[in-house]
Every structure is written in structure tokens, then in C-alpha cells.
Design a protein around this motif. Structure first.
Motif, PDB file in Angstrom:
ATOM      1  N   UNK A   1       0.809  -1.228   0.000  1.00 19.92           N
ATOM      2  CA  UNK A   1       0.000   0.000   0.000  1.00 19.92           C
ATOM      3  C   UNK A   1       0.837   1.270   0.000  1.00 19.92           C
ATOM      4  N   UNK A   2       2.081   1.204   0.472  1.00 21.31           N
ATOM      5  CA  UNK A   2       2.887   2.425   0.578  1.00 21.31           C
ATOM      6  C   UNK A   2       3.836   2.607  -0.602  1.00 21.31           C
ATOM      7  N   UNK A   3       3.666   1.830  -1.656  1.00 21.42           N
ATOM      8  CA  UNK A   3       4.525   1.966  -2.831  1.00 21.42           C
ATOM      9  C   UNK A   3       4.096   3.144  -3.707  1.00 21.42           C
ATOM     10  N   UNK A   4       2.791   3.417  -3.777  1.00 20.31           N
ATOM     11  CA  UNK A   4       2.270   4.503  -4.603  1.00 20.31           C
ATOM     12  C   UNK A   4       2.013   5.730  -3.743  1.00 20.31           C
ATOM     13  N   UNK A   5       2.565   6.872  -4.144  1.00 23.51           N
ATOM     14  CA  UNK A   5       2.457   8.122  -3.370  1.00 23.51           C
ATOM     15  C   UNK A   5       2.884   7.892  -1.929  1.00 23.51           C
ATOM     16  N   UNK A   6       3.905   7.077  -1.758  1.00 24.72           N
ATOM     17  CA  UNK A   6       4.341   6.721  -0.420  1.00 24.72           C
ATOM     18  C   UNK A   6       5.824   6.892  -0.200  1.00 24.72           C
ATOM     19  N   UNK A   7       6.485   5.789   0.102  1.00 24.58           N
ATOM     20  CA  UNK A   7       7.866   5.864   0.571  1.00 24.58           C
ATOM     21  C   UNK A   7       8.838   6.448  -0.449  1.00 24.58           C
ATOM     22  N   UNK A   8       8.564   6.243  -1.741  1.00 24.94           N
ATOM     23  CA  UNK A   8       9.493   6.755  -2.749  1.00 24.94           C
ATOM     24  C   UNK A   8       9.169   8.178  -3.181  1.00 24.94           C
ATOM     25  N   UNK A   9       8.041   8.706  -2.747  1.00 23.10           N
ATOM     26  CA  UNK A   9       7.706  10.107  -3.030  1.00 23.10           C
ATOM     27  C   UNK A   9       8.322  11.036  -2.001  1.00 23.10           C
ATOM     28  N   UNK A  10       8.718  10.493  -0.870  1.00 24.37           N
ATOM     29  CA  UNK A  10       9.391  11.287   0.163  1.00 24.37           C
ATOM     30  C   UNK A  10      10.749  11.728  -0.368  1.00 24.37           C
ATOM     31  N   UNK A  11      11.095  12.991  -0.137  1.00 18.68           N
ATOM     32  CA  UNK A  11      12.376  13.520  -0.611  1.00 18.68           C
ATOM     33  C   UNK A  11      13.489  13.370   0.425  1.00 18.68           C
ATOM     34  N   UNK A  12      13.161  12.820   1.592  1.00 21.53           N
ATOM     35  CA  UNK A  12      14.125  12.659   2.686  1.00 21.53           C
ATOM     36  C   UNK A  12      14.757  13.994   3.075  1.00 21.53           C
ATOM     37  N   UNK A  13      13.932  15.037   3.038  1.00 21.58           N
ATOM     38  CA  UNK A  13      14.436  16.389   3.332  1.00 21.58           C
ATOM     39  C   UNK A  13      14.671  16.629   4.819  1.00 21.58           C
ATOM     40  N   UNK A  14      14.083  15.793   5.681  1.00 23.70           N
ATOM     41  CA  UNK A  14      14.252  15.864   7.132  1.00 23.70           C
ATOM     42  C   UNK A  14      13.410  16.950   7.809  1.00 23.70           C
ATOM     43  N   UNK A  15      12.541  17.641   7.075  1.00 25.36           N
ATOM     44  CA  UNK A  15      11.739  18.712   7.682  1.00 25.36           C
ATOM     45  C   UNK A  15      10.791  18.181   8.752  1.00 25.36           C
ATOM     46  N   UNK A  16      10.401  16.922   8.640  1.00 23.30           N
ATOM     47  CA  UNK A  16       9.445  16.345   9.588  1.00 23.30           C
ATOM     48  C   UNK A  16      10.078  16.023  10.933  1.00 23.30           C
ATOM     49  N   UNK A  17      11.367  15.806  10.971  1.00 23.23           N
ATOM     50  CA  UNK A  17      12.017  15.294  12.179  1.00 23.23           C
ATOM     51  C   UNK A  17      12.080  16.322  13.315  1.00 23.23           C
ATOM     52  N   UNK A  18      12.591  17.536  13.097  1.00 21.63           N
ATOM     53  CA  UNK A  18      12.736  18.459  14.227  1.00 21.63           C
ATOM     54  C   UNK A  18      11.424  18.992  14.790  1.00 21.63           C
ATOM     55  N   UNK A  19      10.322  18.869  14.062  1.00 23.26           N
ATOM     56  CA  UNK A  19       9.061  19.428  14.555  1.00 23.26           C
ATOM     57  C   UNK A  19       8.237  18.427  15.352  1.00 23.26           C
ATOM     58  N   UNK A  20       8.647  17.164  15.406  1.00 23.54           N
ATOM     59  CA  UNK A  20       7.871  16.156  16.135  1.00 23.54           C
ATOM     60  C   UNK A  20       8.031  16.364  17.633  1.00 23.54           C
ATOM     61  N   UNK A  21       6.943  16.616  18.361  1.00 26.60           N
ATOM     62  CA  UNK A  21       7.053  16.830  19.808  1.00 26.60           C
ATOM     63  C   UNK A  21       7.377  15.562  20.588  1.00 26.60           C
ATOM     64  N   UNK A  22       7.277  14.408  19.928  1.00 24.74           N
ATOM     65  CA  UNK A  22       7.531  13.132  20.592  1.00 24.74           C
ATOM     66  C   UNK A  22       8.908  12.555  20.272  1.00 24.74           C
ATOM     67  N   UNK A  23       9.688  13.277  19.484  1.00 28.21           N
ATOM     68  CA  UNK A  23      11.029  12.800  19.161  1.00 28.21           C
ATOM     69  C   UNK A  23      11.063  11.663  18.163  1.00 28.21           C
ATOM     70  N   UNK A  24      10.000  11.542  17.363  1.00 29.41           N
ATOM     71  CA  UNK A  24       9.957  10.505  16.326  1.00 29.41           C
ATOM     72  C   UNK A  24      10.662  11.025  15.073  1.00 29.41           C
TER      73      UNK A  24
END
Length: 229
Positions: free
Chosen positions: A173-196
Motif C-alpha cells: 500500500x505504501x509503494x504509490x504516493x508513499x515511501x518513494x515520493x518522500x524527498x528525505x528532506x528531514x523537515x518532519x524530524x525536528x518538529x515532532x514533539x515526541x522525538x519521532x
């Protein structure tokens, strides 16, 4: 202290005298004492429910834990329709959990899970669905159907759960518009309040996909639409 709040197409400034308050407390004060029309979301007030997520000076925060500074610009989350002021509609964002099949398959009650096994996805289990990573993600500017970081993190949570005997449907299910569409830019990491770290989880899902026989479609297309051996 002055803060500015984006309300529709306008930026409205508010002067507040209170110091050492959280942003949520400050917004509550403005609503009760200055402007009863101001709209924002809140819930637990303890950084657990995630409902008070918003952006301050271009970065996603939880209003119940952020301490505002003079001149702060408060905005609603991005990539979701604004219902009013700082309130956004997260229905489509949450629906990506269903697209990604981000749920567990029932397992026998007597299956033993060791402490070591539980630690494999302990961090991912702390996701509070605040939508901060969803808002920070730049992929939605070009692909509104991108499954997104928190849904993919939930898939990796179940992919590492020893109680799940078959994860093939979720990986497919995550092959289309999923894992390979991510640019791995890292913008999601520092904003997670849970450290995920959704970026790391997505990389691991790519590795798992490769083991299960999937290939990055961008890599395949660079060879004229596919590879043959």
C-alpha cells in the motif's frame, strides 16, 4: 509583548501584558479578554492529544508547551484546509492511515512479547497525530495524495511488531504516493514533539520493500520504464 496571528488573509496584532504563559494560555487570554471571535483548537493542555498544533514563525509547535516571544507570528498548520483562524481540517490527513493500511492484524492473545521486542517500535508508538510533520512536509506542494510522514511511521511501527505475521498488504500500500515520493528532506524530524524521526522510518520501509521485491519506480524509469534480467 506583541504577537501576530494569521486570520484568513489578514495578520492581526495583539498586545498582551502577561508574561511566562504558554502560547495556549495566551490565546485563551486573548479570546476571553480581547477578542472572543478568535478560533483555535485545544484539548489535554499536557502535550498528549496534539490538538493544539500550529505554526510559530514558520515552525510547527504545540501551543500548550511553547512559550511565546515578542513579535511571534502564529499561523495554522499547512497542507490542510483552514476552517477558521488557527483551526484546520485534518480529516484528509488522518485518512492516509487507511490508505497506508496502518493498523495491526489480530494475533493470538497468548503470543509472548519480550521487553526487547516492545522496544523495537516504542518511539513510533508515541505518535499523537498532532499533524506537525504533515504540516512541515514540502511534498504536498506537488503531490496532494502523498501518504505522508505520520502514516508511514505507523506502518513501520507495525512492520517491526513481532505480533504481525503478515505485513505484505501494508508494504504494498505504501509503494504509490508513499515511501518513494518522500524527498528525505528531514523537515518532519525536528518538529515532532515526541522525538519521532519519520524520515528514518521511511528509509527503513524502503529497505524492507527492497527485501520484499519492490523497487524505487524512479530508479526503474531511468532505465526506460523497467529492468529486465
Amino acid at each position: 509583548m506583541k504577537i501576530e496571528i494569521k486570520r484568513g488573509d489578514a495578520i492581526v496584532a495583539y498586545e498582551v501584558m502577561h508574561e511566562d504563559l504558554t502560547l495556549l494560555q495566551l490565546l485563551t487570554h486573548i479570546k476571553t479578554e480581547q477578542d472572543s471571535t478568535l478560533a483555535f483548537s485545544s484539548g489535554c493542555r499536557s502535550s498528549v492529544c496534539g490538538s493544539c498544533a500550529m505554526r510559530v514563525n514558520g515552525k510547527e509547535v504545540l501551543a500548550c508547551s511553547y512559550k511565546p516571544q515578542d513579535g511571534d507570528l502564529i499561523e495554522p498548520l499547512r497542507n490542510a484546509p483552514v476552517l477558521r483562524d488557527l483551526v484546520v481540517d485534518m480529516d484528509k490527513a488522518y485518512a492516509f492511515n487507511k490508505v497506508a493500511r496502518a493498523w495491526g492484524i489480530p494475533t493470538p492473545d497468548n503470543l509472548h512479547v519480550s521487553v526487547k521486542d516492545a522496544e523495537l517500535n516504542e518511539v513510533q508508538s508515541d505518535c499523537i497525530l498532532c499533524g506537525s510533520c504533515y504540516s512541515a512536509c514540502p511534498v504536498y506542494a506537488v503531490n496532494g495524495e502523498f501518504i505522508g510522514p505520520f502514516a508511514l511511521t505507523r506502518v513501520w511501527k507495525y512492520a517491526t511488531d513481532v505480533r504481525q505475521s503478515d505485513i505484505s498488504a501494508a508494504i504494498a500500500a505504501v509503494q504509490t504516493s508513499g515511501i518513494y515520493d518522500c524527498t528525505l528532506c528531514n523537515e518532519c524530524v525536528p518538529v515532532c514533539p515526541q522525538g519521532i524521526a519519520p524520515k528514518q522510518d521511511i528509509v527503513m520501509l524502503r529497505n524492507k520493500s527492497g527485501v520484499m521485491g519492490y523497487m524505487d519506480p524512479n530508479f526503474a524509469s531511468s532505465f526506460g520504464g523497467g529492468l529486465t534480467f
